[in-house]
Design an enzyme around this catalytic site. Structure first.
Site, short mmCIF file in Angstrom:
data_model
loop_
_atom_site.label_atom_id
_atom_site.label_comp_id
_atom_site.label_asym_id
_atom_site.label_seq_id
_atom_site.Cartn_x
_atom_site.Cartn_y
_atom_site.Cartn_z
N GLU A 171 -1.05 -2.55 -9.03
CA GLU A 171 -0.26 -3.37 -8.11
C GLU A 171 0.25 -4.63 -8.80
OE1 GLU A 171 -0.97 -5.37 -3.66
OE2 GLU A 171 -2.67 -4.94 -4.98
N CYS A 191 -2.98 -0.90 -2.22
CA CYS A 191 -4.17 -1.74 -2.13
C CYS A 191 -4.82 -1.75 -0.74
CB CYS A 191 -3.87 -3.14 -2.63
SG CYS A 191 -5.36 -4.05 -3.14
N LYS A 245 4.40 -2.31 1.38
CA LYS A 245 3.00 -2.35 1.82
C LYS A 245 2.90 -2.66 3.30
CE LYS A 245 -1.34 -4.58 0.33
NZ LYS A 245 -1.88 -5.47 -0.71
#
Length: 305
Positions: free
Chosen positions: A44, A154, A117
């Protein structure tokens, strides 16, 4: 003809020099491709140190648009040269919105689209809500040269709903670029065992391989606390077994290394995609689902007032 794919997970330490970070990422991609990898995962926001330790407006200047993005352009050329599928994490600016994003690049260098995200954390050392809007793309699966690839980022990896949404859309591989390490509010808190178990559960519950790439090294931005990222990047098979892990001294019976070394490098694993299609069908998980009973999952509190 058997449809097989070779997956790769990478990890490395990031410095204050974004050019050096991108060069290091390219070096690992080239090494993984030379080892036979066809889908290669980078960590990331690899172009920079993880700036979300602190809240400083100057870091908004690090974001760049998706269109004509130089980082994406560089790695798209690399993907085409090496004939690999290469997701490219980047900090995205879209008008007045800012996203933690990944561009999906196919093996011919074509940029298939992007994922933003969805779940944005906010806690000591991980103050992402200051910098990122919640993603608005929904969970996306990309049809690449080497199979259907689902990707999340994540904090998304802690939500089983995200993995299931990707599997329901036909993902044959799920990728998680990551930045996770120590917790500045509690030096005794080690999230690594729980982190890896959560993702192995996604692989087993969906019978889909999972790849996670995490950074390593200790980083401290001005005004922030030092954070040590523990790496542990891995490839899991469809039964939730660890097939390969960066820095692992020994893998026994598919279990992760409890204390992997925080070293730079990559690992690869080969999987038979067609065999996994049959295994998913035979296991009955998707046959026996009861979507009409899952309305509670579409609420925050278990019920609507």
């Amino acid at each position: 003809m058997v449809r097989s794919v070779v997956l790769a997970a990478t990890q490395f330490a990031c410095s204050e020099d974004k050019q050096a970070n991108a060069d290091k990422a390219e070096h690992l991609v080239r090494q993984a491709a030379a080892a036979g990898a066809q889908i290669i995962l980078l960590q990331e926001l690899f172009e920079r140190q993880y700036w979300c330790q602190v809240q400083e407006k100057e870091y908004f200047s690090w974001a760049a648009p998706f269109e004509e993005n130089p980082l994406i352009g560089r790695f798209a050329k690399l993907a085409a040269e090496l004939r690999v599928v290469l997701p490219v994490p980047f900090y995205e600016r879209a008008n007045n919105a800012y996203f933690n994003s990944v561009a999906m690049v196919d093996a011919d260098g074509a940029v298939l689209g992007l994922y933003r995200k969805s779940h944005i954390p906010d806690g000591p050392g991980y103050q992402e809500k200051f910098y990122f809007n919640p993603g608005d793309t929904g969970f996306r699966v990309f049809d690449t040269k080497y199979g259907k690839v689902g990707i999340a980022i994540c904090w998304d990896q802690w939500f089983p709903e995200a993995a299931r949404a990707l599997a329901l859309q036909g993902a044959e591989v799920i990728l998680y670029p990551t930045a996770i390490g120590s917790e500045p509010q509690d030096a005794n808190l080690n999230s690594y065992p729980q982190w890896i178990r959560a993702q192995l559960g996604h692989a087993a519950a969906n019978l889909v391989p999972v790849v996670a790439a995490n950074r390593i090294g200790t980083e401290q931005l001005p005004g922030g606390c030092p954070t040590s990222y523990y790496g542990g990047s891995f490839i899991a098979g469809p039964q939730g077994q660890v097939l390969a892990q960066v820095g692992a001294s020994e893998l026994r019976e598919g279990n992760p290394d409890p204390h992997p070394q925080a070293v730079e490098g990559f690992v690869t694993a080969s999987l038979d995609l067609d065999l996994m299609v049959l295994e998913r069908a035979a296991w009955g998980i998707f046959r026996d689902r009861r979507p009409e009973l899952y309305g509670t999952l579409a609420t925050l509190a278990g019920a609507k007032p």
